[in-house]
Design a protein around this motif. Structure first.
Motif, PDB file in Angstrom:
ATOM      1  N   GLN A   1     -12.914  -8.435 -51.197  1.00 25.41           N
ATOM      2  CA  GLN A   1     -14.252  -7.825 -51.244  1.00 25.41           C
ATOM      3  C   GLN A   1     -14.891  -7.840 -49.860  1.00 25.41           C
ATOM      4  O   GLN A   1     -15.605  -6.910 -49.488  1.00 25.41           O
ATOM      5  CB  GLN A   1     -15.151  -8.579 -52.238  1.00 25.41           C
TER       6      GLN A   1
ATOM      7  N   ASP B   1     -13.367  -7.648 -46.972  1.00 26.89           N
ATOM      8  CA  ASP B   1     -12.714  -6.583 -46.199  1.00 26.89           C
ATOM      9  C   ASP B   1     -13.309  -5.217 -46.585  1.00 26.89           C
ATOM     10  O   ASP B   1     -13.687  -4.416 -45.715  1.00 26.89           O
ATOM     11  CB  ASP B   1     -11.206  -6.629 -46.482  1.00 26.89           C
ATOM     12  N   ALA B   2     -13.443  -4.987 -47.886  1.00 29.46           N
ATOM     13  CA  ALA B   2     -13.984  -3.707 -48.363  1.00 29.46           C
ATOM     14  C   ALA B   2     -15.430  -3.527 -47.905  1.00 29.46           C
ATOM     15  O   ALA B   2     -15.853  -2.420 -47.561  1.00 29.46           O
ATOM     16  CB  ALA B   2     -13.895  -3.648 -49.892  1.00 29.46           C
TER      17      ALA B   2
ATOM     18  N   VAL C   1     -16.879  -4.704 -45.146  1.00 29.08           N
ATOM     19  CA  VAL C   1     -16.946  -4.330 -43.724  1.00 29.08           C
ATOM     20  C   VAL C   1     -16.501  -2.877 -43.551  1.00 29.08           C
ATOM     21  O   VAL C   1     -17.148  -2.088 -42.864  1.00 29.08           O
ATOM     22  CB  VAL C   1     -16.078  -5.289 -42.863  1.00 29.08           C
ATOM     23  N   ARG C   2     -15.384  -2.518 -44.193  1.00 24.60           N
ATOM     24  CA  ARG C   2     -14.868  -1.141 -44.071  1.00 24.60           C
ATOM     25  C   ARG C   2     -15.890  -0.102 -44.523  1.00 24.60           C
ATOM     26  O   ARG C   2     -15.954   0.993 -43.979  1.00 24.60           O
ATOM     27  CB  ARG C   2     -13.612  -0.957 -44.932  1.00 24.60           C
ATOM     28  N   ALA C   3     -16.664  -0.450 -45.568  1.00 25.52           N
ATOM     29  CA  ALA C   3     -17.629   0.508 -46.125  1.00 25.52           C
ATOM     30  C   ALA C   3     -18.900   0.590 -45.289  1.00 25.52           C
ATOM     31  O   ALA C   3     -19.834   1.317 -45.647  1.00 25.52           O
ATOM     32  CB  ALA C   3     -17.956   0.109 -47.567  1.00 25.52           C
ATOM     33  N   GLY C   4     -18.971  -0.162 -44.181  1.00 24.22           N
ATOM     34  CA  GLY C   4     -20.152  -0.108 -43.304  1.00 24.22           C
ATOM     35  C   GLY C   4     -21.381  -0.749 -43.922  1.00 24.22           C
ATOM     36  O   GLY C   4     -22.515  -0.438 -43.553  1.00 24.22           O
ATOM     37  N   ARG C   5     -21.164  -1.698 -44.862  1.00 19.19           N
ATOM     38  CA  ARG C   5     -22.320  -2.300 -45.545  1.00 19.19           C
ATOM     39  C   ARG C   5     -22.904  -3.492 -44.779  1.00 19.19           C
ATOM     40  O   ARG C   5     -24.026  -3.928 -45.077  1.00 19.19           O
ATOM     41  CB  ARG C   5     -21.896  -2.752 -46.954  1.00 19.19           C
ATOM     42  N   TRP C   6     -22.151  -4.038 -43.811  1.00 18.14           N
ATOM     43  CA  TRP C   6     -22.546  -5.273 -43.126  1.00 18.14           C
ATOM     44  C   TRP C   6     -23.935  -5.187 -42.472  1.00 18.14           C
ATOM     45  O   TRP C   6     -24.763  -6.111 -42.636  1.00 18.14           O
ATOM     46  CB  TRP C   6     -21.443  -5.633 -42.099  1.00 18.14           C
TER      47      TRP C   6
END
Ligand code: NAP
Length: 320
Positions: A124, A126-127, A129-134
């Motif tokens: 989760q 990893d997903a 960060v990839r989704a630009g949610r950080w």
């Protein structure tokens, strides 16, 4: 035997081109791929087959053995032999080899990896960060494993390595086994009492008729809403419907699974759940270990064909 060379029937699918055993078998004999033969070709070749090669995710039932009247050796590319009709193999006085020990460290490493993945929510993360949610959101807190309790259900070759690795994380170790072991860890009489004590329950028991659905609703409720299940053994050890219910109702905190009851099919419910980590049966799947397993399979076949004792016979079958 055909034209002086042993004949090997390989059940491992030829589409698996990365399989390290496939290029090695022709060193020993003439190899036929079971999945590429027409029924007519199979009927022609079957009476000459000396060696049958399978893997621990494949089935070698009596009906398969019946095809090869002159079979001498059955070789399992794996340690688990629950798909093999070992009783029938022994009754026919065939040699049967598997690959214990050489894979224990990798399978134990995967157990630790899965334990960290589910408790720290690594897939989760990893997903996320990839989704630009950080930049906009906080990632939810995980749970620590240090100084918590790991219950190793099945303190065999792999279970011991899991326990040793867990000690490095300063986890307290408890275990079940059929027979008491000379180890410093606490032994529990059954898996339910182990689950009630543990924060993480790791299952490493072979699949047999006795261990079918050993991890049932009662055991999952004993593990409780703060507890995690890690299954690196076989899907058949866990009552899948009970596990899905327990995950959906949050009666356990989460599960990390390398093996499934109907693999390679995976129940659709698992894919929808947030509190699971799923892996495609990769316990021993490293280049190094799969090559070591291929070496051991080849060595056992060579020894068996030469009439010498096998290095690693399957329990209950003859060594030479
Ligand atoms: P092992 O050395 O035979 O250890 C099995 C352990 O299970 C032992 O502690 C044994 O107790 C215990 N056990 C056996 N039958 C039991 C029963 N009826 N009830 C309770 N405990 C029982 O086997 P291993 O080499 O560690 O491998 C274990 C299993 O892992 C394999 O059979 C295979 O299914 C699975 N595996 C999975 C992967 C993967 O890719 N995920 C890879 C390799 C293996 P005793 O020692 O007292 O007999």
């Amino acid at each position: 035997m055909l034209e002086g060379r042993p004949l090997i029937m390989n059940l491992i699918a030829s589409r698996i081109t990365t399989h390290p055993l496939l290029p090695r078998l022709p060193e020993i004999g003439r190899v036929f791929q079971r999945d590429e033969l027409t029924p007519e070709a199979l009927a022609d070749i079957a009476p000459h087959v000396d060696v049958l090669v399978g893997a621990s995710n494949l089935k070698v039932p009596k009906a398969e053995l019946d095809l090869y009247p002159n079979l001498r050796i059955v070789a399992d590319f794996g340690v688990g032999y629950d798909g093999f009709d070992v009783e029938e193999i022994a009754r026919r006085n065939l040699l049967c080899a598997h690959t214990p020990d050489v894979l224990s460290e990798d399978v134990a490493d995967l157990a630790v990896g899965l334990m960290l993945s589910i408790t720290r929510r690594l897939p989760q993360a990893d997903a996320f960060v990839r989704a630009g949610r950080w930049p906009k959101e906080n990632f939810p807190l995980g749970r620590r494993i240090a100084r918590r309790r790991i219950g190793v259900a099945g303190l065999g070759r792999i279970g011991r390595v899991v326990a040793q690795r867990a000690e490095a994380f300063r986890m307290e170790v408890g275990y079940t086994s059929q027979h008491p072991k000379d180890v410093p860890w606490r032994r529990f009489e059954d898996v339910k009492s182990l689950a009630a004590w543990a924060d993480v329950l790791v299952v490493v028991i072979p699949a047999t008729p006795e261990t079918h659905h050993l991890i049932n609703a009662e055991v999952l409720d004993a593990l409780g809403p703060e507890g995690y299940l890690v299954n690196i053994a076989r899907g058949a050890l866990v009552d899948t419907a009970a596990l899905i219910r327990a995950l959906e109702e949050k009666r356990i905190a989460g599960a990390a699974l390398d093996v499934f009851e109907h693999e390679p099919e995976v129940e659709a419910e698992f894919r929808k759940l947030e509190n699971v980590v799923l892996a495609p049966h990769i316990g021993s799947a490293t280049v190094e270990t799969r090559c070591a397993m291929a070496d051991l399979v080849c060595e056992n076949i060579r020894l068996g064909l030469a009439g010498k004792p096998l290095l690693t016979p399957v329990p209950g079958t003859r060594r030479a």
